[in-house]
Structure formats: structure tokens, C-alpha cells
Design a protein around this motif. Structure first.
Motif, short mmCIF file in Angstrom:
data_model
loop_
_atom_site.label_atom_id
_atom_site.label_comp_id
_atom_site.label_asym_id
_atom_site.label_seq_id
_atom_site.Cartn_x
_atom_site.Cartn_y
_atom_site.Cartn_z
N GLU A 103 0.85 -1.19 0.00
CA GLU A 103 0.00 0.00 0.00
C GLU A 103 0.88 1.24 0.00
O GLU A 103 1.98 1.25 0.56
CB GLU A 103 -0.88 0.04 1.25
CG GLU A 103 -1.83 -1.12 1.38
CD GLU A 103 -2.65 -1.06 2.66
OE1 GLU A 103 -3.42 -1.99 2.92
OE2 GLU A 103 -2.52 -0.06 3.41
N GLU A 104 0.40 2.29 -0.63
CA GLU A 104 1.10 3.57 -0.61
C GLU A 104 0.13 4.66 -0.17
O GLU A 104 -1.06 4.61 -0.48
CB GLU A 104 1.67 3.90 -1.99
CG GLU A 104 2.77 2.95 -2.44
CD GLU A 104 3.38 3.37 -3.77
OE1 GLU A 104 2.84 4.31 -4.39
OE2 GLU A 104 4.37 2.76 -4.19
N SER A 105 0.64 5.63 0.56
CA SER A 105 -0.23 6.69 1.06
C SER A 105 0.48 8.03 1.01
O SER A 105 1.71 8.11 1.04
CB SER A 105 -0.70 6.40 2.48
OG SER A 105 0.39 6.30 3.37
N LEU A 106 -0.32 9.07 0.92
CA LEU A 106 0.14 10.46 0.98
C LEU A 106 -0.62 11.13 2.11
O LEU A 106 -1.85 11.09 2.15
CB LEU A 106 -0.13 11.18 -0.35
CG LEU A 106 0.12 12.70 -0.35
CD1 LEU A 106 1.60 13.01 -0.15
CD2 LEU A 106 -0.39 13.31 -1.66
N ARG A 125 -5.28 12.04 4.45
CA ARG A 125 -4.46 10.92 4.00
C ARG A 125 -5.20 10.17 2.91
O ARG A 125 -6.41 9.94 3.03
CB ARG A 125 -4.17 10.00 5.19
CG ARG A 125 -3.26 8.83 4.89
CD ARG A 125 -2.79 8.20 6.20
NE ARG A 125 -2.18 6.91 5.98
CZ ARG A 125 -2.66 5.76 6.45
NH1 ARG A 125 -3.75 5.76 7.19
NH2 ARG A 125 -2.05 4.62 6.21
N ARG A 126 -4.50 9.83 1.85
CA ARG A 126 -5.10 9.00 0.82
C ARG A 126 -4.25 7.73 0.70
O ARG A 126 -3.02 7.76 0.83
CB ARG A 126 -5.16 9.73 -0.52
CG ARG A 126 -3.82 9.85 -1.22
CD ARG A 126 -3.94 10.59 -2.53
NE ARG A 126 -2.72 10.46 -3.32
CZ ARG A 126 -2.41 11.25 -4.34
NH1 ARG A 126 -3.23 12.23 -4.69
NH2 ARG A 126 -1.29 11.04 -5.02
N ILE A 127 -4.94 6.61 0.46
CA ILE A 127 -4.28 5.31 0.42
C ILE A 127 -4.58 4.65 -0.91
O ILE A 127 -5.76 4.50 -1.29
CB ILE A 127 -4.75 4.40 1.57
CG1 ILE A 127 -4.61 5.12 2.91
CG2 ILE A 127 -3.97 3.10 1.60
CD1 ILE A 127 -5.36 4.44 4.04
N ASP A 128 -3.55 4.24 -1.62
CA ASP A 128 -3.69 3.51 -2.87
C ASP A 128 -3.32 2.05 -2.67
O ASP A 128 -2.44 1.71 -1.89
CB ASP A 128 -2.79 4.12 -3.95
CG ASP A 128 -3.24 5.51 -4.36
OD1 ASP A 128 -4.43 5.68 -4.66
OD2 ASP A 128 -2.40 6.44 -4.35
N ARG A 129 -4.03 1.19 -3.41
CA ARG A 129 -3.81 -0.26 -3.38
C ARG A 129 -4.04 -0.84 -1.98
O ARG A 129 -3.31 -1.74 -1.54
CB ARG A 129 -2.43 -0.62 -3.90
CG ARG A 129 -2.19 -0.26 -5.35
CD ARG A 129 -0.99 -0.98 -5.91
NE ARG A 129 0.23 -0.65 -5.19
CZ ARG A 129 1.03 0.38 -5.50
NH1 ARG A 129 0.72 1.16 -6.53
NH2 ARG A 129 2.12 0.61 -4.83
N ASP A 181 -8.89 -1.60 -5.96
CA ASP A 181 -8.76 -0.58 -7.00
C ASP A 181 -9.23 0.78 -6.51
O ASP A 181 -8.88 1.82 -7.08
CB ASP A 181 -9.56 -0.98 -8.24
CG ASP A 181 -9.00 -2.21 -8.93
OD1 ASP A 181 -7.77 -2.42 -8.84
OD2 ASP A 181 -9.78 -2.97 -9.52
N ALA A 182 -10.04 0.79 -5.46
CA ALA A 182 -10.61 2.04 -4.96
C ALA A 182 -9.65 2.73 -4.01
O ALA A 182 -9.11 2.11 -3.09
CB ALA A 182 -11.94 1.78 -4.27
N ARG A 183 -9.42 4.00 -4.23
CA ARG A 183 -8.59 4.80 -3.32
C ARG A 183 -9.38 5.07 -2.05
O ARG A 183 -10.60 5.29 -2.08
CB ARG A 183 -8.19 6.10 -3.99
CG ARG A 183 -7.50 7.10 -3.07
CD ARG A 183 -7.02 8.30 -3.84
NE ARG A 183 -5.90 7.96 -4.71
CZ ARG A 183 -5.34 8.81 -5.58
NH1 ARG A 183 -5.85 10.03 -5.72
NH2 ARG A 183 -4.33 8.44 -6.32
N VAL A 184 -8.70 5.05 -0.92
CA VAL A 184 -9.31 5.37 0.37
C VAL A 184 -8.86 6.77 0.78
O VAL A 184 -7.67 7.09 0.74
CB VAL A 184 -8.91 4.34 1.45
CG1 VAL A 184 -9.43 4.76 2.82
CG2 VAL A 184 -9.43 2.96 1.09
#
Length: 660
Positions: A454-457, A481-485, A505-508
Motif C-alpha cells: 500500500e502507498e499513502s500520501l 491521507r489517501r491510500i492507494d492499493r 482498486d478504490a482509493r481510500v
């Protein structure tokens, strides 16, 4: 209680009593311990992060004492913005949400030694260390992967044990509670000639309480108890004015019940845990500081589960005594701080981590992981500006078949002595856990070795300050914070009817804000309040993610007069709406409750070397769920029923402590 346990308690009591008598004969009543504060680059890293704009909150030793806590999780109830609930009372697994995070998004450390790790993200110090050994707890809120790596995507909780002292002294504590819980602990510390040491030991035991809101007749073990002892120590030696050697070791043995709502006859984790570290610090130069550190963490559990047969018959041995699950986590790190010219300084670091583990309970195959990481940060110094400070850094991570680079920037501006602005932003990553990768249990979801990290900003922006000569402090923070994968369980593959872990597939998206207020009124009254609001949702959805409370609020008042031999405190923790999904019942709200705790403290001697505490946890005896609703099939075989893991019922605890 076994005869060996009785002897342990008796011997520990005799040793501690002798130490008190000897020390009190040598220490004059009006002499306070002189604590040796840490100068190590590692020890001061959280405070330095705060100077440059990271969001740091601290739970003090006094707050830990006033809470009446016996474990780490209860001690953290005073932390703003942090939801932390033991699953079934003291010394159990915890659910954590820090600014809308999941449990696995937060890194736990003890004196900088990581407790959860790459393979087992849900472990914590809650069943490793008793609260009596806590000096303070530091919590960095927001993405902190730059220096701490994976597991620090939402923050770091660093539990700091008793510090060093130049004088011989210590403390002994004992307590009993209304659920048959007993605790005995103590520590001694001192120093001479460049040597300092701290040694501690503790024993905690309880029959416990019924851990679930409903239990079927087939479950004959109906109280979740624990039997835990812990011993440890720290040693520091000054190799002259510039070099220090630090050694640390903690050993824990525990028998922790792990019950279920049906058929449980015996189910227990017999834990054996070791943590150790060795560190060399260079602290004597303004131009160069560094540390070299090695650590070792061995977590071994012998599991046993025996179930009753509905309708009678011989018990069913599901997991025979000694069934293994555990891991070894060891490695080393180095960090150097260089001030080569005016205006800027540089931090250059390297981390090495090696993990190996096996789980014969969840049937996770044996696995090994190795990670290398390099860190570089540049930051301004007071030569450039005493009011404005900024930093920027990169971390390159190589391991587990993936290479990741994360970045972090921070800044703080002191407008004046009573007002500041701060910000922290950057990227983080979270590697898949062992069960997510390798679980092969035929009853449950399957692991997926092809999972991607997972990757996040994340971004934290805050404004705060103080008024009335520092007697009133405040801070307001916005975070995102946004989380990808994001890794979750998918039921779309017909080959895995029980589900398989997959990258979503959905960004959190996580959005929120929090406010904190503290005040000291007169010479005795201390007030604290905080409020946190969180939205944690999949992109395009208006539904809050499961097990993430939407709101948290806390208020506390403490009366600490210095001229009277008494004190008191009370607190209220409110948890807003929080949802979970139970099979056959859909999505249910298990939040929206308030817990009230209170304490009374008595100091019978003028020097306050003796202390009696009377604390009540959950004064109103509120029935509340710690991990959401679940469902199970009853003994009758009929329709599934709904139940929840119960939080701690009203508990009265009486304790005594003596400082020498």
C-alpha cells in the motif's frame, strides 16, 4: 497459582522490601532523584521531529499513575486523537485508530525497539510491558515512514521505560482489583563513575471477566484471564565525554486466555518474548552526532485449543499444547547528524531488518524477509532562523521484492512566544503482512503472494499556542491521507469461496480535524480536553469504513495540590459512531458510548514517598464493544446470533506505591 509463581512473588517481595529499607536508611527525605536525560540522537528524535513541525503528543508518568492502568493500552487513554481499546481487558490485543487509521498503520516501539513488524502488524507492547514501568509515552501523529519505515504510515507510539538516575533509588508497587487481579512490580536504578543502570520486574495475574456479551453453554472456560511476569534492565556507560554505550533487555513470559463464545474448554497463548538492543552513541560534538544500534526481538507462542463436543463426548483437541506461532525480528541501524556549515544540518541513516516466522495455527508457511533502507534529510538550523524551521528528506527501501522511495517535508514557524504554525507532509508505504501473503488455512481467506504494498500520501497542518503565561495551551489540527492499493479481502474469485487478499482498486480517503485544550488553574487544578472528527471512506462512497470511529472526545480534570496529602482525578472518554459488519446481520453501529473513570490519591507522609490510590474504571458500568459486532452459530444449530467482545466492566482497583 502454581508453587513456582508463589515463590517468585515471595522472593520478589522480600527483595523489594529489603531494598526499600536499605535505601530509605541512606537517602534523606528532602533529596530528590536526579534523572539523567537522554542525549542520544535516537532518544531525542521524536522531540526533534516536533521542533521541525511533526505533531507530537506525550502521556506523562503522572497521567499514567492517575489512570490506574496496569497495561500500556489503558495508560494511553489520555492521548488525544487516539482510539485504543484492548479486545478483552488488560494484556490483550488492541484495536487502534490514530487519526482515522487502522491498527496495522501504526508502529509500536519500546525505547525505539520495534514491536510490531513487517510480518505481524497487529502485535503491540500491551502484553509485553506493565504500565508501572512506563516513564512516558510519545506519539508522533501523521506519516512517519522517513525514519521509521513500514508500519509508521499513520504514526509512531514509542513507550519509554524508566530512565536513568545518578542516585540509588527506585519504587515498588502493588495492587488488587475487584476481578481478582493482582499486580506486584518494582524497579531500582542508580549510577556512579560513568555507569548508570535500571532494573525492573513485575508480576500480573487475574481470573478476568466474561469476555463476550453472550456465551453458549458449550463454552466451559468463560473468563478471560492472564498470568504474566516481566523482567528487564538498561545499562549505560560513558566512555568519556563524547561516547556512550547503552544496553537493554526485556524478558516476558505470559499465559493469556484466548476464548470463544462456543465450545471452548481451554484456549491459551503461552508467550515467551525477548527484546534486546545495544547502542553506541557519539554525543560530544555540535558538528557531528551519531548512533549505531543493533536490536533483537523474539516472539514465540505455544498455542493450545481444546473444544467441548456439543451433546457430550471426549473433548476435541484442535491445536495440541505447544502448537507454534512466532517470529524473529532483528537488525541494525545507523544515523549521523552533520552540521558542516552554518544554516543547514544533514541526517544520513541506514536500516537493516531481517524477519523470519512461522504460524502453525493460521497455517502460515515459514517465511523470511530482508529489508535494506537508506535515509537522507536536510534541515535548517537556528543560525538561519530561530523562529522558522524546515526539513525535507527521502527514504529508499529495498526488500520483499519491491523497492520504494518515500519523501517527507516539515515546517514550523513560531509567530511569537504564544503562537506557532506547523505542518508535516509526505508519502508512506505499508508492506503486506504474513497472513495476507502466505495464509494457507483451509477454513479461511487465502494469502496472496502477489500483493503489492500500500502507498499513502498524508498531510498534517496545525496551529497552536499558549496564553496566560503558558497556563493555557491549545492546538487545532487538520489532517488528510489517501491510500492507494489498500489490501482487503475479495470474494470475486470463485476459486476462493472464503475470500482471498487482494489490492483494492478504490482509493481510500481519510479527512479530519482535531482540537486540544489544556489549562492549569491556580496551583492545583489541571484540565484537558480534546475532540477529533474523522471521515475514512472509499473514493466515491459516503459510508465510513468499518472499525474507524467517526468522532472521539475526551475531557479530564485532575486536582494535584502540593500542600495537601490528597489528590483526585476524573475523565470521560466518548466514542462516536463506529461500524462493523457481521455475517448474517449486515453493518451495525457499536459506538456512541461514554466511559467515565475516576481516582483518589493519598500521600500519608510529607515527602510523598508513599502513595495509596483508589481508582474506578468504567464508573457507570457501561456495556460496550471493543472490536465491533460478530456472529456465531448457537449450540442448538439454529440461526446465527449477534455478539460483541466486551470492554472492561466497572473495576475497582486499590494500589500502593513506595518510592525510595
Amino acid at each position: 497459582m502454581t508453587i513456582h509463581t508463589v515463590w517468585r512473588v515471595a522472593i520478589a517481595s522480600a527483595v523489594l522490601a529489603a531494598a526499600i529499607d536499605a535505601a530509605c536508611a541512606q537517602v534523606t527525605p528532602d533529596t530528590d532523584d536526579i534523572l539523567v536525560t537522554g542525549r542520544s540522537l535516537e532518544e531525542t528524535l521524536p522531540q526533534e521531529r516536533a521542533r521541525y513541525g511533526s505533531d507530537l503528543a506525550i502521556v506523562t508518568e503522572e497521567q499514567v499513575k492517575e489512570s490506574g492502568a496496569v497495561d500500556v493500552a489503558t495508560a494511553l487513554s489520555a492521548m488525544p486523537g487516539l482510539y485504543v481499546q484492548p479486545a478483552n481487558g488488560p494484556f490483550s490485543y488492541v484495536d487502534v485508530s490514530l487519526q482515522g487509521s487502522r491498527t496495522q498503520d501504526v508502529l509500536w516501539t519500546i525505547d525505539g525497539i520495534r514491536i510490531n513488524n513487517r510480518l505481524y502488524g497487529g502485535t503491540s507492547p500491551n502484553d509485553t510491558l506493565p504500565a508501572s514501568m512506563i516513564e512516558r509515552v510519545e506519539v508522533l501523529r501523521g506519516g512517519e515512514s522517513l525514519f521509521y519505515g513500514t508500519q509508521a504510515a499513520a504514526g509512531v507510539i514509542n513507550v519509554i521505560t524508566r530512565g536513568f538516575s545518578d542516585r540509588l533509588g527506585g519504587q515498588v508497587d502493588a495492587s488488587v482489583d475487584s476481578f481478582g487481579g493482582t499486580a506486584l512490580s518494582g524497579y531500582v536504578r542508580g549510577g556512579a563513575g560513568g555507569h548508570q543502570f535500571v532494573a525492573w520486574g513485575s508480576y500480573n495475574r487475574s481470573a478476568g471477566y466474561q469476555p463476550f456479551s453472550r456465551m453458549e453453554p458449550s463454552a466451559t472456560d468463560r473468563a478471560r484471564g492472564y498470568d504474566l511476569w516481566c523482567a528487564g534492565g538498561k545499562y549505560r556507560y560513558d566512555l568519556g565525554p563524547e561516547w556512550q554505550v547503552n544496553l537493554q533487555y526485556i524478558h516476558t513470559e505470559a499465559k493469556l486466555d484466548n476464548l470463544a463464545v462456543t465450545r471452548t474448554r481451554e484456549s491459551r497463548n503461552d508467550r515467551n518474548e525477548e527484546t534486546a538492543s545495544a547502542r553506541l552513541d557519539y554525543v560530544g560534538s555540535d558538528a557531528v552526532q551519531l548512533f549505531l544500534k543493533g536490536y533483537y526481538h523474539d516472539w514465540s507462542t505455544a498455542y493450545v485449543q481444546i473444544r467441548n463436543r456439543i451433546g457430550g463426548g471426549a473433548p476435541e483437541v484442535v491445536y495440541p499444547a505447544g502448537t507454534f506461532w512466532g517470529f524473529k525480528d532483528y537488525g541494525g541501524s545507523a544515523l549521523a547528524q552533520l552540521r558542516l556549515h552554518r544554516g543547514l544540518e544533514y541526517l544520513i541513516g541506514y536500516d537493516f531488518q531481517q524477519f523470519n516466522g512461522r504460524d502453525d495455527v493460521l497455517l502460515i508457511g515459514a517465511t523470511n524477509e530482508r529489508v535494506h533502507a537508506g535515509t537522507f534529510q536536510v534541515r535548517t538550523t537556528d543560525d538561519l532562523s530561530r523562529r522558522a524551521r524546515a526539513s525535507a528528506g527521502l527514504r529508499y527501501n529495498d526488500g520483499s521484492g519491491s523497492r520504494k522511495t518515500v519523501w517527507n517535508v516539515t515546517g514550523r514557524f513560531d509567530v511569537n512566544d504564544g503562537l506557532y504554525l506547523q505542518a508535516n507532509g509526505g508519502t508512506s508505504f505499508l508492506l503486506p503482512s504474513a497472513s495476507q501473503l502466505y495464509q494457507i488455512d483451509p477454513c479461511c481467506e487465502r494469502g496472496n503472494p502477489n500483493l503489492r504494498p500500500e502507498e499513502s500520501l498524508s498531510v498534517n497542518v496545525g496551529v497552536g499556542g499558549s496564553i496566560a503565561e503558558g497556563r493555557v495551551t491549545w492546538q487545532a489540527t487538520a489532517f488528510a491521507r489517501r491510500i492507494d492499493r489498500l489490501i482487503s479481502i475479495s470474494h470475486d474469485d470463485p476459486a476462493y469461496p472464503d475470500g482471498i487478499y487482494s489490492n483494492s482498486d478504490a482509493r481510500v480517503n481519510v479527512r479530519g480535524a482535531e482540537a486540544q485544550l489544556g489549562a492549569v488553574l491556580g496551583a492545583a487544578w489541571h484540565l484537558d480536553a480534546s475532540y477529533t472528527y474523522v471521515q475514512a471512506r472509499n473514493r466515491g462512497s459516503d459510508v465510513q469504513r468499518d472499525r474507524t470511529p467517526e468522532q472521539l472526545a475526551r475531557g479530564s480534570v485532575a486536582w494535584r495540590p502540593t500542600t495537601l496529602p490528597v489528590g483526585a482525578n476524573a475523565s470521560v472518554n466518548w466514542v462516536g459512531d463506529a461500524f462493523s459488519t457481521a455475517s448474517g446481520f449486515g453493518r451495525r453501529n457499536y459506538g456512541d458510548y461514554a466511559l467515565v473513570d475516576a481516582g483518589l490519591h493519598l500521600f500519608p507522609d510529607a515527602e510523598r514517598r508513599h502513595r495509596f490510590d483508589l481508582s474506578v474504571e468504567n464508573v457507570l458500568n457501561r456495556a460496550y464493544a471493543t472490536r465491533g459486532f460478530q456472529s456465531a452459530v448457537p449450540d442448538s444449530g439454529g440461526a446465527r446470533f449477534l455478539y460483541f467482545a466486551r470492554g472492561v466492566p466497572r473495576t475497582l482497583r486499590v494500589s500502593y506505591g513506595a518510592t525510595f
